[in-house]
Motif scaffolding. Sequence first.
Motif, PDB file in Angstrom:
ATOM      1  N   TRP A   1       0.828  -1.211   0.000  1.00 13.87           N
ATOM      2  CA  TRP A   1       0.000   0.000   0.000  1.00 13.87           C
ATOM      3  C   TRP A   1       0.858   1.255   0.000  1.00 13.87           C
ATOM      4  O   TRP A   1       0.640   2.166  -0.793  1.00 13.87           O
ATOM      5  CB  TRP A   1      -0.940  -0.018   1.198  1.00 13.87           C
ATOM      6  CG  TRP A   1      -1.840   1.184   1.292  1.00 13.87           C
ATOM      7  CD1 TRP A   1      -1.632   2.317   2.016  1.00 13.87           C
ATOM      8  CD2 TRP A   1      -3.088   1.381   0.606  1.00 13.87           C
ATOM      9  NE1 TRP A   1      -2.663   3.205   1.855  1.00 13.87           N
ATOM     10  CE2 TRP A   1      -3.573   2.653   0.990  1.00 13.87           C
ATOM     11  CE3 TRP A   1      -3.831   0.600  -0.263  1.00 13.87           C
ATOM     12  CZ2 TRP A   1      -4.778   3.159   0.512  1.00 13.87           C
ATOM     13  CZ3 TRP A   1      -5.040   1.107  -0.732  1.00 13.87           C
ATOM     14  CH2 TRP A   1      -5.502   2.363  -0.359  1.00 13.87           C
ATOM     15  N   HIS A   2       1.840   1.295   0.887  1.00 17.51           N
ATOM     16  CA  HIS A   2       2.643   2.512   1.038  1.00 17.51           C
ATOM     17  C   HIS A   2       3.758   2.627   0.000  1.00 17.51           C
ATOM     18  O   HIS A   2       4.388   3.680  -0.096  1.00 17.51           O
ATOM     19  CB  HIS A   2       3.229   2.582   2.447  1.00 17.51           C
ATOM     20  CG  HIS A   2       2.202   2.848   3.506  1.00 17.51           C
ATOM     21  ND1 HIS A   2       1.594   4.079   3.656  1.00 17.51           N
ATOM     22  CD2 HIS A   2       1.650   2.037   4.446  1.00 17.51           C
ATOM     23  CE1 HIS A   2       0.726   4.019   4.654  1.00 17.51           C
ATOM     24  NE2 HIS A   2       0.744   2.802   5.157  1.00 17.51           N
ATOM     25  N   SER A   3       4.000   1.568  -0.739  1.00 21.62           N
ATOM     26  CA  SER A   3       5.015   1.652  -1.795  1.00 21.62           C
ATOM     27  C   SER A   3       4.396   1.910  -3.167  1.00 21.62           C
ATOM     28  O   SER A   3       5.036   1.716  -4.196  1.00 21.62           O
ATOM     29  CB  SER A   3       5.855   0.371  -1.839  1.00 21.62           C
ATOM     30  OG  SER A   3       5.034  -0.761  -2.104  1.00 21.62           O
ATOM     31  N   GLY A   4       3.150   2.325  -3.177  1.00 21.34           N
ATOM     32  CA  GLY A   4       2.495   2.692  -4.434  1.00 21.34           C
ATOM     33  C   GLY A   4       1.124   2.094  -4.635  1.00 21.34           C
ATOM     34  O   GLY A   4       0.372   2.527  -5.511  1.00 21.34           O
ATOM     35  N   GLY A   5       0.775   1.110  -3.810  1.00 21.80           N
ATOM     36  CA  GLY A   5      -0.515   0.438  -3.969  1.00 21.80           C
ATOM     37  C   GLY A   5      -1.705   1.349  -3.768  1.00 21.80           C
ATOM     38  O   GLY A   5      -2.780   1.117  -4.343  1.00 21.80           O
ATOM     39  N   HIS A   6      -1.527   2.413  -2.983  1.00 16.48           N
ATOM     40  CA  HIS A   6      -2.641   3.332  -2.735  1.00 16.48           C
ATOM     41  C   HIS A   6      -3.084   4.055  -4.006  1.00 16.48           C
ATOM     42  O   HIS A   6      -4.183   4.607  -4.066  1.00 16.48           O
ATOM     43  CB  HIS A   6      -2.237   4.365  -1.678  1.00 16.48           C
ATOM     44  CG  HIS A   6      -1.118   5.253  -2.087  1.00 16.48           C
ATOM     45  ND1 HIS A   6       0.181   4.805  -2.186  1.00 16.48           N
ATOM     46  CD2 HIS A   6      -1.091   6.560  -2.442  1.00 16.48           C
ATOM     47  CE1 HIS A   6       0.961   5.808  -2.571  1.00 16.48           C
ATOM     48  NE2 HIS A   6       0.213   6.873  -2.737  1.00 16.48           N
ATOM     49  N   ALA A   7      -2.232   4.035  -5.043  1.00 15.51           N
ATOM     50  CA  ALA A   7      -2.576   4.707  -6.301  1.00 15.51           C
ATOM     51  C   ALA A   7      -2.966   3.729  -7.407  1.00 15.51           C
ATOM     52  O   ALA A   7      -3.282   4.151  -8.526  1.00 15.51           O
ATOM     53  CB  ALA A   7      -1.390   5.559  -6.772  1.00 15.51           C
ATOM     54  N   TRP A   8      -2.950   2.424  -7.119  1.00 14.68           N
ATOM     55  CA  TRP A   8      -3.250   1.434  -8.156  1.00 14.68           C
ATOM     56  C   TRP A   8      -4.709   1.435  -8.587  1.00 14.68           C
ATOM     57  O   TRP A   8      -5.073   0.808  -9.582  1.00 14.68           O
ATOM     58  CB  TRP A   8      -2.888   0.031  -7.666  1.00 14.68           C
ATOM     59  CG  TRP A   8      -1.401  -0.154  -7.497  1.00 14.68           C
ATOM     60  CD1 TRP A   8      -0.419   0.714  -7.855  1.00 14.68           C
ATOM     61  CD2 TRP A   8      -0.752  -1.279  -6.897  1.00 14.68           C
ATOM     62  NE1 TRP A   8       0.814   0.214  -7.530  1.00 14.68           N
ATOM     63  CE2 TRP A   8       0.645  -1.019  -6.935  1.00 14.68           C
ATOM     64  CE3 TRP A   8      -1.180  -2.476  -6.340  1.00 14.68           C
ATOM     65  CZ2 TRP A   8       1.591  -1.905  -6.438  1.00 14.68           C
ATOM     66  CZ3 TRP A   8      -0.241  -3.364  -5.839  1.00 14.68           C
ATOM     67  CH2 TRP A   8       1.125  -3.082  -5.891  1.00 14.68           C
ATOM     68  N   GLY A   9      -5.540   2.133  -7.855  1.00 11.93           N
ATOM     69  CA  GLY A   9      -6.948   2.205  -8.232  1.00 11.93           C
ATOM     70  C   GLY A   9      -7.152   2.850  -9.588  1.00 11.93           C
ATOM     71  O   GLY A   9      -8.203   2.662 -10.221  1.00 11.93           O
ATOM     72  N   GLU A  10      -6.149   3.600 -10.057  1.00 10.74           N
ATOM     73  CA  GLU A  10      -6.248   4.233 -11.379  1.00 10.74           C
ATOM     74  C   GLU A  10      -6.412   3.194 -12.474  1.00 10.74           C
ATOM     75  O   GLU A  10      -7.046   3.445 -13.505  1.00 10.74           O
ATOM     76  CB  GLU A  10      -4.999   5.073 -11.647  1.00 10.74           C
ATOM     77  CG  GLU A  10      -4.882   6.295 -10.749  1.00 10.74           C
ATOM     78  CD  GLU A  10      -3.650   7.118 -11.066  1.00 10.74           C
ATOM     79  OE1 GLU A  10      -2.948   6.790 -12.066  1.00 10.74           O
ATOM     80  OE2 GLU A  10      -3.378   8.092 -10.334  1.00 10.74           O
TER      81      GLU A  10
END
Length: 397
Positions: free
Chosen positions: A27-36
């Motif tokens: 999540w903190h290594s980029g997963g929070h933006a994978w919703g795109e």
Amino acid sequence: MFKSFFPSPRLFFISVLVWMIFNLILWHSGGHAWGEYLGFPKGYAEIESPVGVSRFWTASSLWFYLWFLLATALFAGFWRFFSDNKWQKWSIWGSAFILFNIWFGVQVSVAVNAWYVPFWDLIQKMLSEGGGNIEDLYRETLTFLYIAMVAVTLAVINSFFVSHYIFRWRTAMNEYYTEYWDQLRHVEGASQRVQEDTMRFATIMEDLGVELVKAVMILIAFLPILFQLSKHVPELPIFGAVEHSLVWAAIVWAIFGTVLLMVVGIKLPGLEFNNQKVEAAYRKELVYGEDHEERAQPATLKELFSKIRKNYFRLYFHYAYFNLVATWYRQLDILYSLVVLFPAIASGKMTLGLINQIGGVFDKVRESFQYLISSWKTIIELLSIYKRLKAFESILK
């Protein structure tokens, strides 16, 4: 205690920890933006959450809800394949639901803390400028009310669910012990272990577990905020200039209190355990006396009750100085967060909104670090129950 409700408890709890750490790293290594990749608005993860109830259904929040659901489903599917424990729907999905509600409660605290600044700054502005538009006050108050309505509704749902969760855990333990009742029935106080201790153990474990997870989540949510706010409090009383002053102030005070109460309360778990033993022996003799005239004679009962009296008096003595120390610490704790801000307040560089926000964040972090302090009496009770049930289960090995 655990294997009746959780599949392969040792491996299960290790896998829970590993899976949570793995998801946090993702999540903190980029997963929070994978919703795109699933159609969420571009750049949604970088948008600052609004002050108000709408923060709970922003694109960033919705993506987290979906992530949590998928992560839980994968974890439950893994254990469904490797275990046939009949209670794992409750122990996995039920625990996940409680975990989500804890996280949501922490987010409510973050939302309320963010509301402090505009609300109290508005009050300060009106007081310093001789008045203002009263509708602004009503609008800010409604903002808080909407947040509170969502929080209270979910809290009631969670409380209802947790009651069923605890009873399922108790049922699992009850079924496990009654299955081996022929081996366990000769243990002193066996009936109490099955009827009372299973209920108390499940209830206390749930309470302590929820509070522990909540404390950890509060630290994850509020520590970064406290690091940022520390720039407004460059000095501490007595110590002077300290980098990340508020963080260090919270940690040192909490460690001091935790060590202090652990030292003064070290004898209490053993005394609570002995208390249940002597109570069980006295109760057992009385029960036998109901059906057999030769049992529960006055001399025997007097001897058994004298042991109860001796143990209770020892408990009273040790709890007296423990409560004295704990009460004094709590009283000093009330003043501590305010005293820490004295140098910054005296410098005249802080607004009323900032003082309230810092005070709120600092108290949250400090209270999380003080988990053992606030839960120590409950932990003492749990340890005594655990020792009794562990001794009870040793018959089956």
